[in-house]
Design an enzyme around this catalytic site. Structure first.
Site, PDB file in Angstrom:
ATOM      1  N   LYS A   1       0.844  -1.202   0.000  1.00 34.91           N
ATOM      2  CA  LYS A   1       0.000   0.000   0.000  1.00 34.91           C
ATOM      3  C   LYS A   1       0.879   1.252   0.000  1.00 34.91           C
ATOM      4  O   LYS A   1       0.657   2.183  -0.782  1.00 34.91           O
ATOM      5  CB  LYS A   1      -0.952  -0.025   1.212  1.00 34.91           C
ATOM      6  CG  LYS A   1      -2.047  -1.081   1.067  1.00 34.91           C
ATOM      7  CD  LYS A   1      -2.835  -1.346   2.343  1.00 34.91           C
ATOM      8  CE  LYS A   1      -3.821  -2.489   2.097  1.00 34.91           C
ATOM      9  NZ  LYS A   1      -4.567  -2.924   3.286  1.00 34.91           N
TER      10      LYS A   1
ATOM     11  N   GLN B   1      -4.805  -1.683   9.534  1.00 39.13           N
ATOM     12  CA  GLN B   1      -4.734  -2.995   8.904  1.00 39.13           C
ATOM     13  C   GLN B   1      -5.401  -4.047   9.780  1.00 39.13           C
ATOM     14  O   GLN B   1      -5.165  -4.127  10.985  1.00 39.13           O
ATOM     15  CB  GLN B   1      -3.264  -3.349   8.624  1.00 39.13           C
ATOM     16  CG  GLN B   1      -3.075  -4.625   7.816  1.00 39.13           C
ATOM     17  CD  GLN B   1      -3.623  -4.552   6.397  1.00 39.13           C
ATOM     18  OE1 GLN B   1      -3.721  -3.473   5.795  1.00 39.13           O
ATOM     19  NE2 GLN B   1      -4.003  -5.687   5.840  1.00 39.13           N
TER      20      GLN B   1
ATOM     21  N   ASP C   1     -11.387   2.683   3.876  1.00 34.82           N
ATOM     22  CA  ASP C   1     -11.691   1.252   3.876  1.00 34.82           C
ATOM     23  C   ASP C   1     -13.197   1.003   3.709  1.00 34.82           C
ATOM     24  O   ASP C   1     -13.607  -0.112   3.393  1.00 34.82           O
ATOM     25  CB  ASP C   1     -11.274   0.639   5.231  1.00 34.82           C
ATOM     26  CG  ASP C   1      -9.976  -0.144   5.160  1.00 34.82           C
ATOM     27  OD1 ASP C   1      -9.670  -0.697   4.092  1.00 34.82           O
ATOM     28  OD2 ASP C   1      -9.282  -0.210   6.198  1.00 34.82           O
TER      29      ASP C   1
HETATM   30  N1  GUN Z   1      -7.003  -6.838   5.839  1.00 34.46           N
HETATM   31  C1  GUN Z   1      -7.313  -7.549   4.724  1.00 34.46           C
HETATM   32  N2  GUN Z   1      -7.937  -6.749   3.814  1.00 34.46           N
HETATM   33  C2  GUN Z   1      -8.021  -5.528   4.387  1.00 34.46           C
HETATM   34  C3  GUN Z   1      -8.552  -4.281   3.937  1.00 34.46           C
HETATM   35  O1  GUN Z   1      -9.105  -4.145   2.831  1.00 34.46           O
HETATM   36  N3  GUN Z   1      -8.438  -3.243   4.820  1.00 34.46           N
HETATM   37  C4  GUN Z   1      -7.864  -3.372   6.046  1.00 34.46           C
HETATM   38  N4  GUN Z   1      -7.819  -2.301   6.838  1.00 34.46           N
HETATM   39  N5  GUN Z   1      -7.372  -4.517   6.488  1.00 34.46           N
HETATM   40  C5  GUN Z   1      -7.438  -5.582   5.656  1.00 34.46           C
END
Ligand code: GUN
Length: 296
Positions: free
Chosen positions: A52, A96, A119
């Site tokens: 990311k 996350q 998100d």
């Molecule tokens: N863990 C797995 N996929 C995601 C996501 O799309 N966002 C976040 N914050 N954590 C994740």
């Protein structure tokens, strides 16, 4: 053989559109910013966070990575979020998932300013998705899956879609997105999960099967009808002593067995994964555009 849906290529297309929007914002003196918070040392989560941050750098977005040990308390995490909510340079906040078990993930999500919740996990954004209100944020993975279908001209209107999995990150928002009124929506949606009886008879009804259950190779040829489109959201690490890392990534779908029956299918890796990050960038830019419209 089926059409292999190239998530990397479509993610590049989304990122090219992001670059244009970023250039327009920068010409107004605005650089969109994303903060990524990671608690603990889960290797897979760290790998996602690195991707990311790397993509932010690639596109010229401002990024802030906040990395804290597993012992970080709920209170400390809420303080970090309060600071990010108040930080003018930050348009998007992502914590996350999954956090360590002592963290109340629901409380953390509710603490994020919904206007920075890129998100799309905050209750306000979940409600906006359910209410066909485009002003909110759609969770990145389902949003990316829908984009793959749209870009490949795979008709969803009137189609039978089976979503396998009911998580807040993928399954539930995926189902809402597919039934939403509009392009890439209007589907007849069934949500199946670990308690579904005679799962194969349910998934065989699908014109479009979206597997997001987190079980390596759960979906076999027996689960899929001839000519179906299969979107594999699973990214499962399985032990493989023949690789340098000692593991390899496999989807929820047994690709080799299922692909010959499909009209289109996503590979793992290189299918849904790159789209999740591309849609996160798109959501961060949308946040920046909305926030700066509101203040200018
Ligand atoms: N863990 C797995 N996929 C995601 C996501 O799309 N966002 C976040 N914050 N954590 C994740």
């Amino acid at each position: 053989m089926p059409m292999i849906i190239d998530g990397k290529a479509i993610a590049e297309k989304v990122k090219a559109q992001c670059r244009e929007s970023i250039a327009a914002l920068k010409s107004r003196g605005i650089t969109p910013g994303l903060a990524v918070v990671i608690i603990g040392d889960d290797p897979a989560s760290h790998a996602y966070v690195r991707s990311k941050v790397r993509t932010c750098e690639e596109l010229g977005l401002h990024s802030l990575k906040i990395q804290k040990p597993s012992e970080t308390s709920q209170e400390q995490l809420l303080e970090i979020i309060a600071e990010l909510n108040a930080d003018e340079a930050i348009d998007g906040i992502l914590v996350q998932s999954p956090p360590p078990p002592h963290i109340d993930e629901g409380a953390v999500v509710r603490a994020i300013d919904p206007a920075k919740d890129v998100d799309g996990f905050h209750p306000l954004n979940v409600a906006k998705l359910a209410m066909d209100d485009d002003s909110g944020f759609v969770p990145c993975t389902p949003f990316g899956c829908q984009r793959l279908l749209i870009e490949h001209g795979i008709e969803t209107s009137g189609a039978r879609v089976v979503v396998l999995g009911r998580s807040m990150i993928v399954g539930k928002p995926m189902a809402l997105l597919m039934m939403r009124n509009g392009i890439g929506g209007n589907a007849t949606v069934t949500v199946a999960h670990s308690r579904t009886r005679d799962l194969a008879s349910v998934t065989r009804e699908a014109d479009i099967l979206i597997a997001a259950i987190g079980k390596p190779h759960l979906v076999t040829a027996d689960h899929v009808k001839d000519g179906a489109t299969v979107i594999d959201v699973g990214i499962n690490r399985v032990v493989d002593s023949t690789t340098k890392s000692g593991y390899r990534l496999v989807g929820d779908v047994d690709f080799d067995a299922v692909a010959p029956k499909c009209s289109a299918i996503t590979p793992v890796p290189g299918g849904v994964g790159p789209m999740t990050i591309a849609m996160l960038m798109a959501n961060t830019i949308k946040s920046s555009q909305l926030r700066h419209r509101a203040t200018s």
